[in-house]
Design a protein around this motif. Structure first.
Motif, PDB file in Angstrom:
ATOM      1  N   SER A 143      32.146  50.597  33.379  1.00 24.48           N
ATOM      2  CA  SER A 143      32.730  50.960  34.659  1.00 24.48           C
ATOM      3  C   SER A 143      33.807  52.027  34.485  1.00 24.48           C
ATOM      4  CB  SER A 143      33.332  49.713  35.323  1.00 24.48           C
ATOM      5  OG  SER A 143      33.638  49.942  36.681  1.00 24.48           O
ATOM      6  N   ASP A 144      33.980  52.856  35.487  1.00 23.25           N
ATOM      7  CA  ASP A 144      34.996  53.909  35.462  1.00 23.25           C
ATOM      8  C   ASP A 144      36.358  53.268  35.694  1.00 23.25           C
ATOM      9  OD1 ASP A 144      36.549  56.153  35.660  1.00 23.25           O
ATOM     10  OD2 ASP A 144      35.626  56.897  37.522  1.00 23.25           O
ATOM     11  N   ILE A 145      36.906  52.706  34.631  1.00 24.12           N
ATOM     12  CA  ILE A 145      38.115  51.898  34.733  1.00 24.12           C
ATOM     13  C   ILE A 145      39.326  52.713  35.180  1.00 24.12           C
ATOM     14  CG2 ILE A 145      38.765  52.186  32.296  1.00 24.12           C
ATOM     15  CD1 ILE A 145      39.551  49.194  32.329  1.00 24.12           C
ATOM     16  N   ARG A 146      39.363  54.005  34.808  1.00 22.15           N
ATOM     17  CA  ARG A 146      40.510  54.836  35.166  1.00 22.15           C
ATOM     18  C   ARG A 146      40.613  55.094  36.668  1.00 22.15           C
ATOM     19  NH1 ARG A 146      43.157  58.018  31.412  1.00 22.15           N
ATOM     20  NH2 ARG A 146      43.295  59.703  32.956  1.00 22.15           N
ATOM     21  N   SER A 147      39.531  54.910  37.382  1.00 23.51           N
ATOM     22  CA  SER A 147      39.576  55.120  38.829  1.00 23.51           C
ATOM     23  C   SER A 147      40.292  53.990  39.561  1.00 23.51           C
ATOM     24  CB  SER A 147      38.163  55.271  39.389  1.00 23.51           C
ATOM     25  OG  SER A 147      37.449  54.041  39.309  1.00 23.51           O
ATOM     26  N   ARG A 148      40.492  52.870  38.870  1.00 25.30           N
ATOM     27  CA  ARG A 148      41.182  51.708  39.449  1.00 25.30           C
ATOM     28  C   ARG A 148      40.683  51.406  40.865  1.00 25.30           C
ATOM     29  NH1 ARG A 148      47.143  53.531  38.903  1.00 25.30           N
ATOM     30  NH2 ARG A 148      46.131  55.556  39.126  1.00 25.30           N
ATOM     31  N   PRO A 149      39.406  51.039  40.965  1.00 25.26           N
ATOM     32  CA  PRO A 149      38.780  50.942  42.289  1.00 25.26           C
ATOM     33  C   PRO A 149      39.135  49.693  43.090  1.00 25.26           C
ATOM     34  CG  PRO A 149      37.213  50.300  40.615  1.00 25.26           C
ATOM     35  CD  PRO A 149      38.439  50.776  39.881  1.00 25.26           C
ATOM     36  N   ILE A 150      39.733  48.690  42.449  1.00 23.23           N
ATOM     37  CA  ILE A 150      40.027  47.442  43.158  1.00 23.23           C
ATOM     38  C   ILE A 150      41.164  47.657  44.147  1.00 23.23           C
ATOM     39  CG2 ILE A 150      40.781  45.042  42.906  1.00 23.23           C
ATOM     40  CD1 ILE A 150      37.951  45.608  41.914  1.00 23.23           C
ATOM     41  N   THR A 151      40.922  47.281  45.389  1.00 23.82           N
ATOM     42  CA  THR A 151      41.905  47.432  46.449  1.00 23.82           C
ATOM     43  C   THR A 151      42.324  46.066  46.985  1.00 23.82           C
ATOM     44  OG1 THR A 151      40.275  47.498  48.240  1.00 23.82           O
ATOM     45  CG2 THR A 151      40.784  49.592  47.109  1.00 23.82           C
ATOM     46  N   GLU A 152      43.335  46.082  47.848  1.00 21.94           N
ATOM     47  CA  GLU A 152      43.775  44.845  48.487  1.00 21.94           C
ATOM     48  C   GLU A 152      42.632  44.192  49.254  1.00 21.94           C
ATOM     49  OE1 GLU A 152      46.577  44.191  52.208  1.00 21.94           O
ATOM     50  OE2 GLU A 152      47.783  44.431  50.373  1.00 21.94           O
ATOM     51  N   THR A 153      41.806  44.994  49.883  1.00 23.48           N
ATOM     52  CA  THR A 153      40.668  44.458  50.633  1.00 23.48           C
ATOM     53  C   THR A 153      39.736  43.658  49.735  1.00 23.48           C
ATOM     54  OG1 THR A 153      40.760  46.283  52.210  1.00 23.48           O
ATOM     55  CG2 THR A 153      38.682  45.062  52.064  1.00 23.48           C
ATOM     56  N   HIS A 154      39.469  44.164  48.522  1.00 21.73           N
ATOM     57  CA  HIS A 154      38.597  43.449  47.589  1.00 21.73           C
ATOM     58  C   HIS A 154      39.210  42.110  47.171  1.00 21.73           C
ATOM     59  CE1 HIS A 154      37.200  47.733  46.522  1.00 21.73           C
ATOM     60  NE2 HIS A 154      36.267  47.169  47.271  1.00 21.73           N
ATOM     61  N   VAL A 155      40.514  42.141  46.894  1.00 20.32           N
ATOM     62  CA  VAL A 155      41.202  40.918  46.459  1.00 20.32           C
ATOM     63  C   VAL A 155      41.204  39.878  47.571  1.00 20.32           C
ATOM     64  CG1 VAL A 155      43.401  39.960  45.703  1.00 20.32           C
ATOM     65  CG2 VAL A 155      42.611  42.152  44.781  1.00 20.32           C
ATOM     66  N   LEU A 156      41.566  40.291  48.769  1.00 23.12           N
ATOM     67  CA  LEU A 156      41.626  39.349  49.884  1.00 23.12           C
ATOM     68  C   LEU A 156      40.254  38.787  50.208  1.00 23.12           C
ATOM     69  CD1 LEU A 156      44.195  41.127  52.242  1.00 23.12           C
ATOM     70  CD2 LEU A 156      44.603  39.392  50.482  1.00 23.12           C
ATOM     71  N   ALA A 157      39.207  39.591  50.025  1.00 26.10           N
ATOM     72  CA  ALA A 157      37.847  39.103  50.270  1.00 26.10           C
ATOM     73  C   ALA A 157      37.480  37.996  49.283  1.00 26.10           C
ATOM     74  CB  ALA A 157      36.856  40.254  50.181  1.00 26.10           C
TER      75      ALA A 157
END
Length: 370
Positions: A143-157
């Motif tokens: 995965s393209d780890i440097r893009s840091r794709p995880i957002t608050e929306t993903h966590v809350l989901a």
């Protein structure tokens, strides 16, 4: 994804049984009453394979019978990792939030989102300090780890979608882009029922596997170099008839880490829970971990037992230790057996070829009924 979702049979369906103790109903950490699991999974072409996994104890929070913290123990097998909240957890022996697992460089955004989630609980309007607990492993090969794709929306989901019952395993949530023991790794879970000081208790484990070594199943080594061929694969990814092949120059394993979360309904304090967490990390040795220098190996164990229950005496802990080691061993194996071949950002990780693995295990006489 769960075995049903991937079409891959689970560990026990293949005849691999770890230990003699019975499992809970779903053979998952959610067999501990009041523990739920949620996943958010990102699979976007070859660029992203990552996500969030949330372990949610219902006893935390606001409302009748709920508490602001739960007893918890932490054992650090090797500290090459970024376990957010580790120092307060270790010092105070308690968790104040659900436990999140994600990708290394997304751990900090996940922690901020977890704080947002908990501060929104009823009764938390005046809270001025909070210790979020977020573990991680490095999925930067797939995965393209440097893009840091995880957002608050993903966590809350992941948090809001957490459920009891069967737990999806393999290439899901925080395990979407991980590698383990030469194969594609992922999320795994298992549970055990055991008599502890005259009362039947449940121990459940959930793992995020991403570590190096030689896969070992019930004492039988299953090296990737033997079970996976060296046929070349087109850059477009593997065809169905090439699922077991490894492309030349596919690259070494990296991001060697493992997060292990153990839940139990046995009444234990933080000191005893640290001893349970220690056994959880020890279980990595059973499945072939080489405990490499760059491996962040963490065991975290919490209890949902009520304050009014008498603590399990130290001299009655052995059955709980055994149940923990067996549950974690099976969860680790399940994370590999249920994972599927994934073409990623910098290369490909291949799922364990079941037929070849089962053949070796049958020849060694370690399968149930063999």
């Amino acid at each position: 994804m769960s075995p049903a979702a991937t079409g891959r049979p689970g560990l026990r369906a293949l005849g691999v049984v770890v230990g003699a103790l019975p499992t809970g109903r779903d053979n998952a950490i959610t067999d501990v009453a009041g523990v739920r699991v949620g996943h958010t999974t990102l699979h976007e072409g070859e660029r992203l394979h990552t996500g969030v996994t949330a372990v949610v104890p219902d006893a935390l929070g606001a409302g009748p019978g709920q508490r602001r913290s739960l007893p918890c123990g932490l054992f650090v097998g090797n500290g090459y990792g970024k376990l957010v909240g580790a120092t307060q957890l270790e010092q105070l022996g308690a968790i104040e939030t659900p436990v999140l697992l994600t990708s290394t460089l997304s751990a900090f955004r996940a922690a901020d989102a977890l704080v947002t989630h908990v501060l929104a609980w009823p009764g938390y309007e005046d809270v001025r300090t909070l210790n979020p607990v977020v573990g991680e492993t490095n999925d930067g090969y797939l995965s393209d780890i440097r893009s840091r794709p995880i957002t608050e929306t993903h966590v809350l989901a992941a948090l809001d979608g957490a459920t009891s019952g069967p737990v999806a395993q393999g290439c899901v949530g925080a395990g979407a882009g991980t590698s383990a023991l030469g194969y594609k790794g992922g999320i795994g879970s298992s549970s055990r029922r055991v008599d502890v000081a005259g009362t039947t208790r449940t121990v459940g484990a959930l793992v995020q596997s991403n570590f190096s070594g030689t896969l070992t199943v019930r004492g039988v080594p299953l090296p990737a170099v033997d079970l996976l061929g060296t046929e070349s694969i087109s850059s477009a990814g593997p065809r169905a008839d090439q699922i077991d092949a490894v492309p030349k120059g596919s690259g070494p394993a990296e991001g060697n880490s493992c997060m292990i979360v153990v839940a139990t309904d046995a009444p234990l304090d933080a000191r005893r829970l640290e001893r349970v967490a220690r056994r959880a990390v020890f279980a990595m040795g059973r499945v072939g971990s080489d405990f490499a220098h760059v491996s962040g190996d963490y065991g975290l164990a919490f209890t949902t037992a009520g304050h009014d229950e008498a603590l399990v005496p130290d001299d009655a802990l052995d059955p709980l230790f055994g149940a923990t080691t067996d549950a974690v061993e099976e969860a680790l194996l399940a994370s590999v057996f249920t994972a599927t071949t994934t073409v990623g950002h910098r290369g490909t990780r291949y799922g364990l070829p079941h037929e070849r693995a089962v053949r070796r295990l049958r020849e060694a006489g370690v399968l149930a009924g063999s």
